[in-house]
Enzyme design. Structure first.
Site, mmCIF file in Angstrom:
data_model
loop_
_atom_site.group_PDB
_atom_site.id
_atom_site.type_symbol
_atom_site.label_atom_id
_atom_site.label_comp_id
_atom_site.label_asym_id
_atom_site.label_seq_id
_atom_site.Cartn_x
_atom_site.Cartn_y
_atom_site.Cartn_z
ATOM 1 N N HIS A 1 -6.562 2.623 0.287
ATOM 2 C CA HIS A 1 -6.333 2.930 1.712
ATOM 3 C C HIS A 1 -7.191 4.156 1.949
ATOM 4 C CE1 HIS A 1 -3.346 3.550 5.269
ATOM 5 N NE2 HIS A 1 -4.243 4.524 5.362
ATOM 6 N N CYS A 41 0.845 -1.201 0.000
ATOM 7 C CA CYS A 41 0.000 0.000 0.000
ATOM 8 C C CYS A 41 0.883 1.255 0.000
ATOM 9 C CB CYS A 41 -0.917 -0.013 1.221
ATOM 10 S SG CYS A 41 -1.824 1.515 1.404
ATOM 11 N N ASN A 86 -13.268 9.081 -2.181
ATOM 12 C CA ASN A 86 -13.718 8.261 -3.303
ATOM 13 C C ASN A 86 -13.772 6.803 -2.890
ATOM 14 O OD1 ASN A 86 -13.875 10.414 -5.197
ATOM 15 N ND2 ASN A 86 -11.647 10.362 -5.420
ATOM 16 N N HIS A 118 -4.703 0.884 8.189
ATOM 17 C CA HIS A 118 -5.039 0.537 6.809
ATOM 18 C C HIS A 118 -6.422 -0.109 6.731
ATOM 19 C CE1 HIS A 118 -4.334 -0.779 2.625
ATOM 20 N NE2 HIS A 118 -5.184 -1.724 2.989
ATOM 21 N N CYS A 160 0.378 3.395 3.140
ATOM 22 C CA CYS A 160 1.053 2.848 4.320
ATOM 23 C C CYS A 160 2.553 3.155 4.259
ATOM 24 C CB CYS A 160 0.819 1.341 4.420
ATOM 25 S SG CYS A 160 -0.804 0.889 5.075
ATOM 26 N N ASP A 164 -1.191 16.429 -1.758
ATOM 27 C CA ASP A 164 -1.408 15.527 -2.890
ATOM 28 C C ASP A 164 -0.341 15.800 -3.953
ATOM 29 O OD1 ASP A 164 -4.131 13.827 -4.018
ATOM 30 O OD2 ASP A 164 -2.616 14.426 -5.476
ATOM 31 N N HIS A 196 -8.814 7.452 2.383
ATOM 32 C CA HIS A 196 -8.216 8.789 2.482
ATOM 33 C C HIS A 196 -9.292 9.810 2.184
ATOM 34 C CE1 HIS A 196 -7.677 7.205 -1.573
ATOM 35 N NE2 HIS A 196 -7.801 8.439 -2.032
ATOM 36 N N HIS A 207 -9.788 13.553 0.685
ATOM 37 C CA HIS A 207 -9.227 14.713 -0.021
ATOM 38 C C HIS A 207 -9.725 15.980 0.673
ATOM 39 C CE1 HIS A 207 -7.971 12.540 -3.771
ATOM 40 N NE2 HIS A 207 -8.898 11.689 -3.357
HETATM 41 P P1 5GP Z 1 -8.111 8.580 -5.164
HETATM 42 O O1 5GP Z 1 -8.121 8.666 -6.659
HETATM 43 O O2 5GP Z 1 -7.796 7.175 -4.697
HETATM 44 O O3 5GP Z 1 -9.319 9.148 -4.499
HETATM 45 O O4 5GP Z 1 -6.934 9.536 -4.685
HETATM 46 C C1 5GP Z 1 -5.607 9.149 -4.646
HETATM 47 C C2 5GP Z 1 -4.798 10.410 -4.589
HETATM 48 O O5 5GP Z 1 -3.495 10.092 -4.187
HETATM 49 C C3 5GP Z 1 -4.682 11.130 -5.954
HETATM 50 O O6 5GP Z 1 -5.192 12.449 -5.834
HETATM 51 C C4 5GP Z 1 -3.188 11.110 -6.239
HETATM 52 O O7 5GP Z 1 -2.724 12.293 -6.855
HETATM 53 C C5 5GP Z 1 -2.587 10.910 -4.858
HETATM 54 N N1 5GP Z 1 -1.331 10.206 -4.857
HETATM 55 C C6 5GP Z 1 -1.043 9.039 -5.505
HETATM 56 N N2 5GP Z 1 0.216 8.667 -5.253
HETATM 57 C C7 5GP Z 1 0.753 9.612 -4.436
HETATM 58 C C8 5GP Z 1 2.044 9.755 -3.820
HETATM 59 O O8 5GP Z 1 2.959 8.962 -3.983
HETATM 60 N N3 5GP Z 1 2.221 10.852 -3.039
HETATM 61 C C9 5GP Z 1 1.228 11.758 -2.839
HETATM 62 N N4 5GP Z 1 1.509 12.811 -2.044
HETATM 63 N N5 5GP Z 1 -0.010 11.643 -3.383
HETATM 64 C C10 5GP Z 1 -0.235 10.580 -4.166
HETATM 65 ZN ZN ZN Z 2 -2.463 1.292 3.564
#
Ligand code: 5GP
Ligand code: ZN
Length: 113
Positions: A97, A4, A86, A46, A7, A30, A99, A101
């Site tokens: 995992h 992950c 999401n 997690h 994680c 982000d 999260h 936003h």
């Molecule tokens: P999801 O699409 O799952 O709701 O959001 C995942 C978010 O994680 C995306 O906005 C993406 O830009 C962010 N993200 C993905 N990988 C990384 C990373 O390695 N570091 C950071 N800071 N953000 C990440």
């Molecule tokens: Zn995780």
């Protein structure tokens, strides 16, 4: 969880810009911001999404959001902010995992979908 990415960020194995950390959560910037301020609140535990959340994890998430409410000024969110979590393909969840936003720093779009 071994594979992950969040994680690994939480453990410091992958670099990130952390703006806050405590025993429950980290808040990072982000990597691909979609607003002038785009942060991610990552609970340290997690679990994939709100469907897979236990009652105890729901309390944890509520506590994280409550703490967030006390630091909006420091985070530059005095004008307001939007919280999004999401879940699944239709919502384009890309990291399994949970999260949240945190979007703000400017007038956001009226439409969310
Ligand atoms: P999801 O699409 O799952 O709701 O959001 C995942 C978010 O994680 C995306 O906005 C993406 O830009 C962010 N993200 C993905 N990988 C990384 C990373 O390695 N570091 C950071 N800071 N953000 C990440
Ligand atoms: Zn995780």
């Amino acid at each position: 969880m071994e594979d992950c990415i969040f994680c690994k960020i939480i453990k410091g194995e992958i670099p990130s810009t952390k703006v806050y950390e405590d025993e429950d959560m980290v808040i990072i910037k982000d990597i691909a911001p979609q607003a002038p301020i785009h942060l991610l609140l990552l609970p340290k535990q997690h679990f994939a999404n709100i469907i897979e959340m236990t009652d105890e994890q729901a309390v944890l998430v509520a506590r994280c959001i409550k703490k967030l409410s006390t630091m909006t000024h420091e985070l530059g969110l005095d004008g307001g902010f939007r919280l999004i979590s999401n879940k699944g393909k239709d919502a384009c969840q890309s990291v399994e995992h949970l999260h949240i936003h945190i979007l703000g720093g400017a007038q956001l779009a009226d439409k969310m979908g």
